[in-house]
Design a protein around this motif. Structure first.
Motif: not given
Length: 109
Positions: A8-11, A16-32, A35-40
């Motif tokens: 909902s809010q991307n907070k 948290t799910a996106e951060r699990l894939f930081d620097d992962h060799p096989h996956y590039e992750a983003r999150s959003a 809701e109108p007030g979402a971080r992204v």
């Protein structure tokens, strides 16, 4: 592989799910968020970029389907069924994400 996480809010959950894939060799992750007030706030570009989309609740899948039906036509959307009760980085949330994602992705490093 490009993966997108949506809540909902991307907070808390999707971020948290996106951060699990930081620097992962096989996956590039983003999150959003949906809701109108979402971080992204999720946009057509996010949907087009992603190869697979994970949403935390059924209502998130419904919202993106309503708004981005055309962009979602050939996309896989997986509902993880993770309730909005865990703060960002919570160890229980991380364990739950890992458990649910292993059915769809290679084991996380």
């Amino acid at each position: 592989m490009r993966i997108l996480f949506i809540c909902s809010q991307n907070k808390w959950r999707s971020l948290t799910a996106e951060r699990l894939f930081d620097d992962h060799p096989h996956y590039e992750a983003r999150s959003a968020g949906t809701e109108p007030g979402a971080r992204v706030r999720v946009a057509a570009g996010h949907i087009g970029w992603a190869e697979i989309i994970f949403v935390m609740e059924r209502r998130h899948a419904d919202r993106i389907q309503e708004k981005f039906a055309e962009e979602l036509r050939d996309k896989t959307v997986v509902v993880l069924r993770i309730p909005d009760k865990y703060p960002f980085g919570d160890s229980t949330l991380i364990a739950l994400l890992r458990q649910k994602l292993t059915a769809h992705l290679l084991l996380l490093s």
